[in-house]
Structure formats: C-alpha cells, structure tokens
Design an enzyme around this catalytic site. Structure first.
Site, short mmCIF file in Angstrom:
data_model
loop_
_atom_site.label_atom_id
_atom_site.label_comp_id
_atom_site.label_asym_id
_atom_site.label_seq_id
_atom_site.Cartn_x
_atom_site.Cartn_y
_atom_site.Cartn_z
N LEU A 63 -4.67 -7.12 -7.36
CA LEU A 63 -4.84 -7.78 -7.96
C LEU A 63 -5.98 -8.34 -8.94
O LEU A 63 -6.03 -9.06 -9.90
CB LEU A 63 -3.54 -8.72 -7.81
N LEU A 70 -9.51 -8.62 -11.10
CA LEU A 70 -9.97 -8.40 -12.03
C LEU A 70 -11.85 -7.51 -11.70
O LEU A 70 -12.60 -8.20 -10.37
CB LEU A 70 -10.42 -9.55 -13.26
N ILE A 71 -12.03 -6.32 -12.17
CA ILE A 71 -12.72 -5.86 -11.37
C ILE A 71 -14.21 -6.15 -12.29
O ILE A 71 -14.09 -5.96 -12.93
CB ILE A 71 -13.36 -4.37 -11.63
N HIS A 92 -0.69 0.37 -13.12
CA HIS A 92 -0.35 0.14 -14.03
C HIS A 92 1.54 0.16 -13.46
O HIS A 92 1.87 0.99 -14.37
CB HIS A 92 -0.10 -0.80 -15.46
N GLY A 152 0.82 -1.11 0.14
CA GLY A 152 -0.05 -0.26 0.04
C GLY A 152 0.85 1.11 0.51
O GLY A 152 0.45 2.00 0.19
N SER A 153 1.64 1.93 -0.81
CA SER A 153 2.71 2.55 -0.80
C SER A 153 2.04 3.90 -1.32
O SER A 153 2.16 5.06 -1.65
CB SER A 153 4.06 2.37 -0.67
N ASP A 176 -6.22 -3.80 -17.84
CA ASP A 176 -5.37 -3.06 -18.04
C ASP A 176 -5.78 -2.25 -19.55
O ASP A 176 -4.72 -2.13 -20.54
CB ASP A 176 -4.16 -3.57 -18.09
N GLU A 225 5.21 6.54 -9.62
CA GLU A 225 3.98 6.19 -9.22
C GLU A 225 3.75 7.23 -8.49
O GLU A 225 2.70 7.77 -8.21
CB GLU A 225 3.21 5.02 -9.26
N ASN A 264 -7.49 2.87 -12.54
CA ASN A 264 -6.06 1.74 -11.65
C ASN A 264 -5.01 2.29 -12.30
O ASN A 264 -4.70 3.25 -13.41
CB ASN A 264 -6.27 0.63 -12.74
C1 GAR Z 1 2.65 -0.87 -7.87
O1 GAR Z 1 3.67 -0.63 -8.43
C2 GAR Z 1 1.33 -0.82 -8.76
O2 GAR Z 1 1.98 0.08 -9.93
C3 GAR Z 1 1.38 -2.03 -8.99
O3 GAR Z 1 1.81 -3.13 -7.50
C4 GAR Z 1 1.83 -2.13 -6.99
C5 GAR Z 1 1.55 -1.54 -5.36
O4 GAR Z 1 2.19 -1.25 -5.24
N1 GAR Z 1 -0.18 -2.62 -10.07
C6 GAR Z 1 -0.08 -3.52 -10.43
O5 GAR Z 1 0.79 -4.63 -10.92
C7 GAR Z 1 -1.50 -3.71 -11.34
N2 GAR Z 1 -1.87 -4.72 -12.53
P1 GAR Z 1 2.14 -0.40 -3.77
O6 GAR Z 1 1.27 -1.53 -3.14
O7 GAR Z 1 3.33 -0.47 -3.05
O8 GAR Z 1 1.29 0.45 -3.58
#
Ligand code: GAR
Length: 199
Positions: free
Chosen positions: A94, A96-97, A113, A20-21, A154, A183, A111
């Site tokens: 992760l 699918l919605i 990615h 969850g960063s 995606d 991000e 979302n």
């Molecule tokens: C992030 O890098 C995000 O882009 C990716 O998961 C990570 C979550 O990091 N999402 C996907 O790969 C979705 N297909 P976080 O928990 O530290 O925010």
C-alpha cells in the site's frame, strides 16, 4: 540430439502489506515445473502481516522495514540486490514506490489493483475502499488491472485487465470476492508471462 537450452527462472521479490492471498497464489503457481519464476523473498512494511507468517511457513526469506528505511531505499535495495532480484511483484502493497526504486527496476515492478483502472485508482483507493466506491456508483461491472509501476499511484503502463459482472444486490464484500477470484487466477499467469520475456 537437440537439448533445449535451460533458461534460468526469474527471481521474484513480493512486496505485500496484508494477508497475502495473492502472494500465496503466486508462490503456489511457481511450483509448476514449467513456471518461469521463483519467489526468492517477501518484503513487508508490517511485521505482523499474514504474508510474513506465510513466508515463514514456506521457508521463504522475509524482511520488514519501516517508512524511513523504505524511502531512503538503500536497505530495501540492498536486500533486493543480495537476493539477486529480477522482478518485483506488488501484491496488496500500500505504500507509494519511491522514484529511486522505480529507476533501479524500470519496467520490472508489477502491481495489481482491484478495479478497472483508470477508474478507482490513486492514493487512498485500495482494498475495500475501491469496492465500496464501485457499489456506491452502482457499476454493472468491476474487475482488476495489472500494470507496471511508475512514480505515481496506479498510473504505470497497463499490462492486463479482466472484468466480472456485478448484480444490483452485490455488496462490497461480494464485489471483493468476485474481483479476488480474478486476481488469483490471472496474477500468477501474468507474472509468469512477464518473467518468460525478461532478458
Ligand atoms: C488485493 O485485492 C489487491 O488487488 C489489493 O489488495 C488486495 C490484497 O489482498 N491491492 C490494492 O488495493 C492496491 N492499491 P491479498 O493480501 O489477499 O493478496
């Protein structure tokens, strides 16, 4: 004297499966007075996800659900309605919605990615698997994409992309670090922009 009308802040639900960063950065950005959103709930498919600990520490209402509850949707929809949710933000979520949720929140689910879509998207392409594929192909750049969510992994309408240069010696972990930095910078700002345009 002219007093600017106060528009209420958009009420945001974050869905996340992991540490969850991004959720943390989005929440922290909402502390700015001028921000157009507030995080009102955090939902996860994993009870022991780091993001749930974060929600508890911050006093943000958090909810977890299992697969049947998610795909029969009513539990999740009830939570979203109860929290008067305006916008759903996926941050490392992760699953699918389901279509019913996409239809309940048209152009109101975002979302992020960790790649330059349409490259490296689709089922099974997430987190480290994306960065390992980028490394394997020897791409000179990578980046991140923020998009609206539709019924397919995606493939929803793109909102914003940012890219970073890669060096031949970069390992998947280096690529992940560079992309995550993008991000953290852009996701809160894009969420803010979308929130400011909600009617
Ligand atoms: C992030 O890098 C995000 O882009 C990716 O998961 C990570 C979550 O990091 N999402 C996907 O790969 C979705 N297909 P976080 O928990 O530290 O925010």
């Amino acid at each position: 004297m002219y007093v600017r009308p106060v528009k209420r802040k958009a009420r945001i639900a974050i869905f996340a499966s992991g540490r969850g960063s991004n959720a943390q950065m989005i929440h922290s950005y909402s502390q700015n007075e001028d921000c157009h959103y507030e995080v009102v709930s955090i939902l996860s498919n994993r009870k022991n996800a780091g993001v749930i600990d974060f929600a508890r520490t911050e006093g943000i209402p958090s909810y977890t659900f299992h697969k049947e509850e998610f795909y029969s949707v009513s539990k999740v929809l009830e939570i979203l309605k109860r929290e008067r949710t305006d916008l759903i933000v996926l941050a490392g979520f992760l699953w699918l919605i389901p279509e019913s949720l996409v239809h309940a929140y048209p152009k109101r689910i975002l979302n992020i990615h960790p790649a330059l879509l349409p490259k490296y998207g689709g089922k099974g392409m997430y987190g480290k698997y994306v960065h390992e594929a980028v490394k394997k192909n020897g791409d000179p750049v990578s980046g991140m994409t923020i998009h609206f969510v539709n019924e397919k992994y995606d493939e929803g309408q793109m909102i914003f992309q940012a890219q970073c240069q890669l060096n031949p010696g970069d390992e998947a972990t280096d690529i992940a670090r560079k992309v995550l930095r993008l991000e953290h910078h852009y996701y809160p700002r894009i969420v803010d922009g979308v929130s400011s345009r909600l009617s």
